[in-house]
Scaffold this active site. Structure first.
Site, PDB file in Angstrom:
ATOM      1  N   GLY A  44    -117.089 -30.765  -4.447  1.00 44.36           N
ATOM      2  CA  GLY A  44    -115.866 -30.006  -4.739  1.00 44.36           C
ATOM      3  C   GLY A  44    -114.685 -30.883  -5.125  1.00 44.36           C
ATOM      4  CG  ASP A  85    -113.846 -35.169  -0.433  1.00 44.12           C
ATOM      5  OD1 ASP A  85    -114.496 -35.131   0.617  1.00 44.12           O
ATOM      6  OD2 ASP A  85    -113.127 -36.133  -0.784  1.00 44.12           O
ATOM      7  CB  SER A 138    -110.758 -23.921   4.114  1.00 44.19           C
ATOM      8  OG  SER A 138    -110.694 -24.959   5.066  1.00 44.19           O
ATOM      9  N   GLY A 166    -113.608 -23.246  -0.700  1.00 43.85           N
ATOM     10  CA  GLY A 166    -114.839 -23.530  -1.470  1.00 43.85           C
ATOM     11  C   GLY A 166    -116.020 -23.599  -0.521  1.00 43.85           C
ATOM     12  CE1 TYR A 179    -116.584 -28.076   5.032  1.00 42.86           C
ATOM     13  CE2 TYR A 179    -114.306 -28.343   5.732  1.00 42.86           C
ATOM     14  CZ  TYR A 179    -115.582 -28.858   5.581  1.00 42.86           C
ATOM     15  OH  TYR A 179    -115.858 -30.156   5.956  1.00 42.86           O
TER      16      TYR A 179
HETATM   17  N1  APR Z   1    -108.860 -29.108  -8.919  1.00 37.05           N
HETATM   18  C1  APR Z   1    -108.324 -28.129  -8.152  1.00 37.05           C
HETATM   19  N2  APR Z   1    -109.051 -27.380  -7.309  1.00 37.05           N
HETATM   20  C2  APR Z   1    -110.378 -27.609  -7.251  1.00 37.05           C
HETATM   21  C3  APR Z   1    -111.004 -28.623  -8.016  1.00 37.05           C
HETATM   22  C4  APR Z   1    -110.175 -29.386  -8.874  1.00 37.05           C
HETATM   23  N3  APR Z   1    -110.689 -30.360  -9.628  1.00 37.05           N
HETATM   24  N4  APR Z   1    -112.336 -28.607  -7.709  1.00 37.05           N
HETATM   25  C5  APR Z   1    -112.530 -27.619  -6.829  1.00 37.05           C
HETATM   26  N5  APR Z   1    -111.358 -27.021  -6.546  1.00 37.05           N
HETATM   27  C6  APR Z   1    -111.079 -25.907  -5.653  1.00 37.05           C
HETATM   28  C7  APR Z   1    -112.232 -24.993  -5.383  1.00 37.05           C
HETATM   29  O1  APR Z   1    -112.348 -24.018  -6.435  1.00 37.05           O
HETATM   30  C8  APR Z   1    -111.781 -24.350  -4.086  1.00 37.05           C
HETATM   31  O2  APR Z   1    -110.956 -23.224  -4.377  1.00 37.05           O
HETATM   32  O3  APR Z   1    -110.744 -26.437  -4.385  1.00 37.05           O
HETATM   33  C9  APR Z   1    -110.944 -25.436  -3.408  1.00 37.05           C
HETATM   34  C10 APR Z   1    -111.571 -26.058  -2.174  1.00 37.05           C
HETATM   35  O4  APR Z   1    -112.975 -26.143  -2.381  1.00 37.05           O
HETATM   36  P1  APR Z   1    -113.834 -27.398  -1.810  1.00 37.05           P
HETATM   37  O5  APR Z   1    -113.588 -28.570  -2.656  1.00 37.05           O
HETATM   38  O6  APR Z   1    -115.233 -26.939  -1.668  1.00 37.05           O
HETATM   39  O7  APR Z   1    -113.212 -27.726  -0.377  1.00 37.05           O
HETATM   40  P2  APR Z   1    -113.422 -26.957   1.029  1.00 37.05           P
HETATM   41  O8  APR Z   1    -113.778 -25.539   0.834  1.00 37.05           O
HETATM   42  O9  APR Z   1    -112.210 -27.300   1.799  1.00 37.05           O
HETATM   43  O10 APR Z   1    -114.690 -27.675   1.636  1.00 37.05           O
HETATM   44  C11 APR Z   1    -114.552 -29.028   2.023  1.00 37.05           C
HETATM   45  O11 APR Z   1    -116.432 -29.651   0.726  1.00 37.05           O
HETATM   46  O12 APR Z   1    -116.393 -31.167  -0.960  1.00 37.05           O
HETATM   47  C12 APR Z   1    -116.681 -31.003   0.360  1.00 37.05           C
HETATM   48  O13 APR Z   1    -116.248 -33.151   1.312  1.00 37.05           O
HETATM   49  C13 APR Z   1    -115.776 -31.827   1.231  1.00 37.05           C
HETATM   50  O14 APR Z   1    -117.108 -31.408   3.156  1.00 37.05           O
HETATM   51  C14 APR Z   1    -115.890 -31.071   2.509  1.00 37.05           C
HETATM   52  C15 APR Z   1    -115.935 -29.626   2.046  1.00 37.05           C
END
Ligand code: APR
Length: 337
Positions: A31, A33, A116, A118, A120
């Site tokens: 995601g 991260d 959170s 995505g 999560y």
């Molecule tokens: N720019 C902006 N927003 C983004 C991008 C980007 N390049 N990529 C993804 N997103 C959005 C997703 O669409 C979602 O709405 O960020 C939001 C959070 O999604 P995730 O990245 O999956 O984060 P989260 O739900 O907090 O889960 C965290 O996912 O990637 C792993 O290491 C991370 O274990 C942790 C978990």
């Protein structure tokens, strides 16, 4: 605008700090991260290794390296478990703690993804509402002029109900079509429709005799100016019995812009700013039109944005967040964005 909602890839944001939705190891993932680490380069991971991880709801700061921002603030959101395990309060802490770190680092602009929402599993609409509420709570308590960007990466984050979407679509169709019919008939009523103009019709005529204007009547007319936009805004704030800051914060307008409007009675705001104040003051449609007119604007049925604003005011719904959901769903720019 202290809180701006934008559709963007957060790794492209030129903010002082961007926030990473990390996991407790801080050693990267998928995601956002993954995207942040990929764009920042290996130095980011090297610095993260020195931080000793991060607890849910807490935040840690590193440099931005190859990203166009100075800092990356890593925070760990809660995993959604149905909403009865303190998820909302943990998610709020992510925003509050990240903003506190950003302020300590002297940041003026901070960009958040929807933490959170995505992997999560936090429902997107609720995640957005927590983001907006937490940012507003922090900015209300903080007298810095920080601007908070909430970065929406995919449209799913803004899902308005099917019924509301259909209602607004019909409302737009009725008015949008009506406007186009009127505009066309207006054009056809023109004295000389374009296709009837022939070269021969152009005769050189002497300029129309102009009536010499009477200076005193013009001065008199100018001296009878109506109440200005700024005067009406301040009068409405008094009538509502609210403070200046309550009004401009609800309108999502920053303090500097408000003090410009307050100190210059002839100040001309932009149309979105004028509309944001009308919505914050919960003005009925007639008074909204009056306030816009004083700023030199009208609500036009040739603009979907205007028709959607009119829809919400006619239905007595002044929730800027719900209005933005609808504007976003119809690919319009957002209020306060
Ligand atoms: N720019 C902006 N927003 C983004 C991008 C980007 N390049 N990529 C993804 N997103 C959005 C997703 O669409 C979602 O709405 O960020 C939001 C959070 O999604 P995730 O990245 O999956 O984060 P989260 O739900 O907090 O889960 C965290 O996912 O990637 C792993 O290491 C991370 O274990 C942790 C978990």
């Amino acid at each position: 605008m202290p809180i701006r909602i934008v559709r963007q890839d957060i790794t492209k944001m030129k903010a002082d700090a961007i926030v990473n939705a990390a996991n407790s190891s801080l050693l990267g993932g998928g995601g956002v991260d993954g995207a942040i680490h990929a764009a920042a380069g290996p130095e980011l991971l090297a610095e993260c290794r020195t931080l000793g991880g991060c607890k849910t709801g807490e935040a840690k700061i590193t440099r931005g390296y190859r990203l166009p921002c100075k800092f990356v603030i890593h925070t760990v959101g809660p995993v959604w478990q149905g909403g009865k395990n303190g998820e909302r309060s943990q998610l709020r802490s992510c925003y509050i703690n990240s903003l506190a770190l950003a302020r300590k680092a002297g940041c003026e602009t901070v960009a958040f993804p929807l933490i959170s929402s995505g992997v999560y599993g936090y429902p997107k609409a609720e995640a957005l509402s927590v983001a907006v509420d937490s940012a507003r709570e922090f900015l209300d308590s903080d007298d810095s002029d920080m601007t908070v960007y909430i970065v929406i990466f995919d449209k799913a984050a803004y899902r308005i109900g099917e019924k509301l979407f259909k209602d607004i679509e019909e409302y737009i169709d009725d008015r949008y079509a009506e406007w186009h019919v009127n505009a066309r008939s207006e054009m056809l009523r023109m004295p000389m429709a374009a296709e009837n103009i022939h070269e021969a019709d152009f005769t050189v005529c002497s300029p129309m005799p102009t009536k010499s204007f009477d200076k005193s009547s013009l001065t008199d007319a100018v001296s009878k100016l109506d109440e200005s936009f700024s005067e009406m805004l301040l009068r409405k704030i008094d009538e509502r019995g609210i403070s200046d800051s309550q009004c401009y914060k609800k309108a999502n307008i920053d303090r500097k812009l408000f003090s410009k409007i307050r100190s210059d009675k002839n100040y001309r705001p932009s149309k979105p700013t004028a509309i944001a104040f009308a919505v914050a003051l919960e003005l009925p449609l007639s008074e909204t039109r009056e306030m816009l007119e004083k700023a030199g604007f009208a609500l036009s049925h040739s603009s979907k944005f205007d028709i959607i604003i009119e829809y919400f005011i006619e239905h007595g719904n002044y929730n800027i967040f719900e209005i933005n959901e609808a504007l976003f769903a119809f690919d319009q720019s957002l209020l306060g964005a």
